[in-house]
Write an enzyme that holds these catalytic residues in place. Structure first.
Site, PDB file in Angstrom:
ATOM      1  N   TYR A 166      68.015 -19.892 -35.685  1.00  0.00           N
ATOM      2  CA  TYR A 166      69.080 -19.751 -37.232  1.00  0.00           C
ATOM      3  C   TYR A 166      69.128 -20.171 -38.537  1.00  0.00           C
ATOM      4  CZ  TYR A 166      72.247 -23.463 -36.275  1.00  0.00           C
ATOM      5  OH  TYR A 166      72.230 -25.012 -36.248  1.00  0.00           O
ATOM      6  N   LYS A 205      65.499 -25.446 -35.460  1.00  0.00           N
ATOM      7  CA  LYS A 205      67.167 -25.113 -35.572  1.00  0.00           C
ATOM      8  C   LYS A 205      67.248 -23.191 -34.365  1.00  0.00           C
ATOM      9  CE  LYS A 205      70.370 -24.739 -39.107  1.00  0.00           C
ATOM     10  NZ  LYS A 205      71.021 -25.203 -38.730  1.00  0.00           N
TER      11      LYS A 205
HETATM   12  N1  PDD Z   1      74.324 -27.065 -39.408  1.00  0.00           N
HETATM   13  N2  PDD Z   1      71.407 -31.211 -38.127  1.00  0.00           N
HETATM   14  C1  PDD Z   1      72.245 -30.246 -37.067  1.00  0.00           C
HETATM   15  C2  PDD Z   1      72.030 -30.543 -35.442  1.00  0.00           C
HETATM   16  C3  PDD Z   1      72.472 -29.139 -38.420  1.00  0.00           C
HETATM   17  O1  PDD Z   1      72.904 -28.528 -36.947  1.00  0.00           O
HETATM   18  C4  PDD Z   1      72.378 -29.444 -39.061  1.00  0.00           C
HETATM   19  C5  PDD Z   1      73.274 -28.187 -39.623  1.00  0.00           C
HETATM   20  C6  PDD Z   1      71.869 -30.449 -39.971  1.00  0.00           C
HETATM   21  C7  PDD Z   1      71.677 -30.860 -41.216  1.00  0.00           C
HETATM   22  O2  PDD Z   1      71.266 -29.704 -42.009  1.00  0.00           O
HETATM   23  P1  PDD Z   1      70.758 -28.406 -43.164  1.00  0.00           P
HETATM   24  O3  PDD Z   1      71.185 -29.605 -44.380  1.00  0.00           O
HETATM   25  O4  PDD Z   1      70.024 -28.335 -43.564  1.00  0.00           O
HETATM   26  O5  PDD Z   1      72.645 -27.792 -43.105  1.00  0.00           O
HETATM   27  C8  PDD Z   1      71.106 -30.915 -39.196  1.00  0.00           C
HETATM   28  C9  PDD Z   1      74.433 -26.319 -40.091  1.00  0.00           C
HETATM   29  C10 PDD Z   1      74.923 -25.879 -40.676  1.00  0.00           C
HETATM   30  C11 PDD Z   1      74.756 -25.134 -38.649  1.00  0.00           C
HETATM   31  O6  PDD Z   1      74.483 -25.283 -37.120  1.00  0.00           O
HETATM   32  O7  PDD Z   1      76.059 -24.622 -39.044  1.00  0.00           O
END
Ligand code: PDD
Length: 290
Positions: free
Chosen positions: A39, A153
């Site tokens: 995702y 992700k």
């Molecule tokens: N999560 N690390 C993890 C484990 C994350 O799930 C996320 C983001 C990040 C930061 O990534 P970014 O800067 O691209 O948002 C780091 C999203 C927001 C979520 O799972 O909803």
């Protein structure tokens, strides 16, 4: 009816735009059965996506890393995000895109000849409030119990779910995870530290998800003349830092001012946070006014 969401909002599912309350997938979808999917979360301000290219590049990397092929070009993904934003009419919101391997008889190995499930929804998001920005968050340390492919992700988020629940049960806002005594990241955010005016973060590796804010913060630090070092950071070092910060699409950048029950530095958001926050807010303002 699903509580807390707008059941009448329009979602995208496999080429169709349908009411969220009416969207259906098979119980044999491999996302449901195995967590076999990926995702991404693209934030938008004034209805405009923020750093969309980088989010879509990461989405494509995640897909490639688990060998899912979707019949969509980069331009198709952009069109999807733009369409969804327009249909939602929302200003500050997040565009959630999920792709799973598809529907098949339950069998662990990749099935052949199936079509991936593609889902997209837009949800409103509240920018971090004054209390979070000005007073900061609380956090505790926990062991990182996740797998070794955290750079993907993936929707297999059980480790992250348990980490966030550990924060709830400890009565704090966030966790800092440590693997073999080294800092990795939060439950769903990247972690940053400041010591003697230098910004520090764990390096990009398979042990963390490289947030889209990772490069963004490097840019903001460079522009503001804040030295930045990406290196392994021990648990003992974190106890001695001047500042702790977290970043994510939804939390932008926030200071952590209480860690393991003690104040971080002076206990108030520090100068490195203030500098980076200013750059962050400016970038959002520029996008809103574009
Ligand atoms: N999560 N690390 C993890 C484990 C994350 O799930 C996320 C983001 C990040 C930061 O990534 P970014 O800067 O691209 O948002 C780091 C999203 C927001 C979520 O799972 O909803």
């Amino acid at each position: 009816m699903i509580a807390g969401v707008d059941n009448d909002s329009i979602v995208y599912l496999n080429g169709q735009y349908v009411r969220l309350g009416d969207a259906r997938i098979s119980v044999l979808d491999r996302g449901f059965i195995f967590g076999d999917g990926i995702y991404d979360v693209v934030p938008a301000y004034a209805g405009r996506p923020f750093r969309m290219d980088e989010h879509l590049a990461r989405l494509e990397r995640s897909l490639a890393s688990i060998q899912i092929t979707v019949d969509k070009t980069r331009a198709d993904w952009e069109q999807l995000v733009t369409d969804m934003l327009q249909r939602s009419g929302l200003q500050n919101c997040i565009v959630y895109i999920q792709v799973t391997r598809g529907v098949a008889k339950r069998d662990h190995a990749f099935p052949t000849g199936i079509t991936p499930t593609v889902f997209c929804m837009v949800s409103p998001f509240q920018r971090p409030d004054a209390a979070a920005r000005d007073e900061g968050l609380s956090a505790v340390s926990i062991p990182d119990l996740r797998w070794l492919r955290c750079e993907i992700k993936s929707v297999s988020l059980l480790g992250n779910v348990l980490a966030k629940q550990a924060a709830v049960e400890a009565g704090v806002d966030e966790v800092l995870q440590f693997r073999d005594g080294m800092l990795t990241e939060g439950a769903s955010c990247n972690v940053w530290l400041a010591k003697g005016g230098t910004l520090l973060a764990p390096p990009r590796s398979n042990l963390i998800l490289e947030g889209i804010r990772y490069r963004f913060l490097e840019e903001l630090a460079m522009q503001a003349g804040v030295p930045f070092e990406a290196r392994a950071i021990t648990e003992a070092e974190v106890d001695e830092v001047d500042e702790i910060m977290i970043t994510s699409a939804t939390r932008e950048i926030l200071p952590v001012t209480r860690y393991n029950g003690r104040p971080v530095g002076t206990g108030a958001p520090g100068p490195v946070y203030q500098t980076l926050r200013k750059g962050y807010d400016e970038a959002i303002r520029t996008l809103e006014q574009a």
